[in-house]
Design a protein around this motif. Structure first.
Motif, PDB file in Angstrom:
ATOM      1  N   ALA A  42       0.837  -1.194   0.000  1.00  0.00           N
ATOM      2  CA  ALA A  42       0.000   0.000   0.000  1.00  0.00           C
ATOM      3  C   ALA A  42       0.877   1.250   0.000  1.00  0.00           C
ATOM      4  O   ALA A  42       1.837   1.341   0.768  1.00  0.00           O
ATOM      5  CB  ALA A  42      -0.909   0.011   1.231  1.00  0.00           C
TER       6      ALA A  42
ATOM      7  N   TYR B 197      -2.384   4.945   2.462  1.00  0.00           N
ATOM      8  CA  TYR B 197      -3.338   3.841   2.338  1.00  0.00           C
ATOM      9  C   TYR B 197      -2.879   2.672   3.210  1.00  0.00           C
ATOM     10  O   TYR B 197      -1.691   2.539   3.528  1.00  0.00           O
ATOM     11  CB  TYR B 197      -3.457   3.368   0.887  1.00  0.00           C
TER      12      TYR B 197
ATOM     13  N   HIS C  76      -3.794  -1.747   3.800  1.00  0.00           N
ATOM     14  CA  HIS C  76      -4.441  -2.915   3.191  1.00  0.00           C
ATOM     15  C   HIS C  76      -5.683  -3.316   3.976  1.00  0.00           C
ATOM     16  O   HIS C  76      -5.687  -3.328   5.210  1.00  0.00           O
ATOM     17  CB  HIS C  76      -3.476  -4.090   3.124  1.00  0.00           C
TER      18      HIS C  76
ATOM     19  N   ILE D  88      -7.028  -1.787  -0.971  1.00  0.00           N
ATOM     20  CA  ILE D  88      -6.489  -0.768  -0.077  1.00  0.00           C
ATOM     21  C   ILE D  88      -7.585   0.233   0.263  1.00  0.00           C
ATOM     22  O   ILE D  88      -8.565   0.378  -0.470  1.00  0.00           O
ATOM     23  CB  ILE D  88      -5.287  -0.033  -0.712  1.00  0.00           C
TER      24      ILE D  88
ATOM     25  N   HIS E 189     -10.562   1.544  -5.227  1.00  0.00           N
ATOM     26  CA  HIS E 189     -10.347   2.056  -3.877  1.00  0.00           C
ATOM     27  C   HIS E 189     -10.907   3.479  -3.766  1.00  0.00           C
ATOM     28  O   HIS E 189     -11.150   4.153  -4.766  1.00  0.00           O
ATOM     29  CB  HIS E 189      -8.856   2.047  -3.538  1.00  0.00           C
TER      30      HIS E 189
END
Length: 517
Positions: free
Chosen positions: A154, A158, A160, A167, A240
């Motif tokens: 990540a 961010y 995981h 993420i 994400h």
């Protein structure tokens, strides 16, 4: 016969190793004691054997060439080599007699043609394992990218999510990333200054120390933060949650490009330098100091020009008039904001039709990407053209996705920009009291662009949405209402008539702001 123990693991991370160096060393020493082997040295290293170039392994072979030992003791042949070059060196030294024996607790070997053949098979099998593992990882990464999942560690900001395999914004560091973009987009801060500000506010790495300035530059150039990413030269749309909008990202890249140009150190500081161009010839407007006064003139770098000198006091006076012209009194703004709230309630139903159009546009782009891939697979489109065109489609799709989010919030997309215009306009009168020319420029850049000088008069192009603020006639035309007493140039002296309030629709006043989106 003298032996050298050789132990190796792929990385420094212990939890990712089948067997640590300490465990290998312990097992090999017990094996040497059982077999009564003479050990003259022990060598260890933590480096992958996928590619040649291991320093400790090269030292091992050098010791054999110098005659310090005759045999190698290792846990398995794959500890010695996982590539054809290093494996070939071992077999060649066995052929020449420099290495006379190899000992493994888990593998049988004799220095015979059959033993060398089996050793070669073991080296080949080790190489096949590494190659197959790499291909499986690459295939898995490609599948994750197609699903919109970030395939590796990540990035900063961010973390995981092990449930979704993707993420999500780090609640601790994501606000710092957003703040870094906001600061840099103003053009008033360098990477070093932003890093210093964020560090002071608590933006630290895992070791608890400040990030390097290059980390700030890298994260300000990373498209992952607005929702898309690049992997092996190909662009993908991420699923994400973005930390910033694409508009902010583009603004930061624009500021970064301008900062890349070298700036000459000036002998005198002129507040309005670099702000305007000459309308006659298109050259820049420069300044010079004469008899204690600042004068602005055309540089004439594009040829002879008839533009005359303009004193700074006169220029500042013109800019003040523009600020007054594009400023709205607080009474007007209060009533306009009330209309904004009413429009927000009325346009919720209209948003549904816009959402439908945007969804259709998004589906069309998906179909274009699929057709583009078919052309590439058929050989009708080369890889470079495919990647370039796919990047364009992905960026278009990200833009449409951002618009969808705005409309799905059940608020008209022009309302917030219009509120910003009203609030910015309200602060214009306060600038005239400060006499701070840098704040003048900030206000003027918000309302217009392409500032130029023509016959000693400042001209510019008002940005979309600001035209009706500065032009009374345009204000009347859009509203569909005329008054016998039009607004004078000093709007703070006016109040919005009650009769106009009932007939004035705020969306019609500043409707062109919709074109921004």
């Amino acid at each position: 016969m003298r032996y050298i123990i050789y132990c190796r693991k792929s990385t420094d991370t212990d939890d990712k190793q089948v067997m640590s160096i300490e465990a290998q060393m312990s097992e090999l020493k017990e094996f040497a004691a059982r077999e009564k082997l003479e050990i003259v040295a022990s060598l260890c290293e933590a480096k992958t054997a996928k590619e040649p170039g291991r320093s400790v392994f090269n030292e091992l072979l050098l010791r054999f060439e110098q005659g310090e030992a005759e045999g190698i003791l290792a846990w398995h042949p794959d500890r010695l080599a996982r590539n054809s070059v290093d494996g070939g060196k071992i077999i060649y030294l066995l052929d020449t007699g420099i290495i006379k024996d190899l000992k493994f607790p888990t593998f049988w070997f004799e220095s015979t043609p059959q033993g060398k053949f089996m050793l070669n098979l073991a080296f080949g099998q080790s190489k096949y394992y590494v190659d197959n593992l790499s291909e499986n990882i690459r295939r898995g990464n490609r599948i994750k990218c197609k699903r919109g999942l970030w395939p590796t560690f990540a990035p900063i900001g961010y973390i995981h999510n092990y449930k979704t395999k993707g993420i999500e914004p780090d609640p601790d560091k994501a606000p710092y990333i957003k703040r870094a973009y906001e600061l840099y987009s103003t053009g008033d801060y360098t990477f070093f200054e932003i890093n210093r500000i964020l560090t002071k506010e608590g933006f630290l790495n895992r070791a608890g120390t400040a990030y390097h300035t290059s980390n700030i530059q890298h994260l300000l150039m990373n498209p992952i933060y607005y929702g898309s990413f690049q992997w092996n030269g190909e662009w993908f749309e991420g699923i994400h949650e973005p930390i910033i909008s694409k508009a902010v990202f583009d603004q930061v890249q624009s500021v970064m490009r301008l900062r890349g140009k070298k700036k000459r150190k000036r002998r005198h500081e002129f507040p309005f330098i670099g702000f305007m161009t000459c309308e006659n010839c298109g050259a820049a407007i420069t300044a010079e100091k004469q008899k204690g006064h600042h004068y602005y003139r055309c540089t004439r770098k594009r040829g002879p020009c008839s533009e005359k000198y303009l004193r700074e006091e006169e220029l500042a006076g013109q800019l003040k008039k523009i600020i007054v012209q594009y400023s709205i009194s607080e009474d007007w703004i209060e009533k306009m904001l009330i209309h904004c709230d009413k429009e927000q309630l009325n346009e919720t139903k209209e948003n549904q039709s816009i959402i439908h159009v945007l969804l259709n546009q998004k589906k069309e782009i998906d179909l274009k990407i699929e057709r583009l891939l078919d052309l590439h697979l058929d050989g009708s489109l080369d890889k470079q053209s495919y990647l370039k065109k796919k990047k364009e489609f992905i960026n278009q799709k990200v833009g449409i996705t951002e618009k969808l989010k705005m409309f799905q919030k059940e608020a008209s997309p022009w309302l917030e920009p219009m509120r910003d215009i009203l609030k910015t306009s309200c602060g214009g009168h306060k600038l005239l009291i400060t006499e701070n020319y840098s704040e003048y420029l900030t206000f003027l850049k918000n309302i217009g662009s392409n500032f130029r000088l023509k016959s000693g008069t400042v001209r510019f192009d008002a940005k979309i949405g600001w035209d009706p603020v500065g032009c009374w006639e345009g204000f009347i035309d859009w509203s569909g209402w005329r008054d016998s007493n039009p607004r004078p140039h000093a709007p703070q002296a006016c109040a919005l008539p009650d009769c106009a309030t009932s007939r004035l629709k705020i969306a019609d006043i500043l409707y062109p702001i919709c074109l921004i989106l």
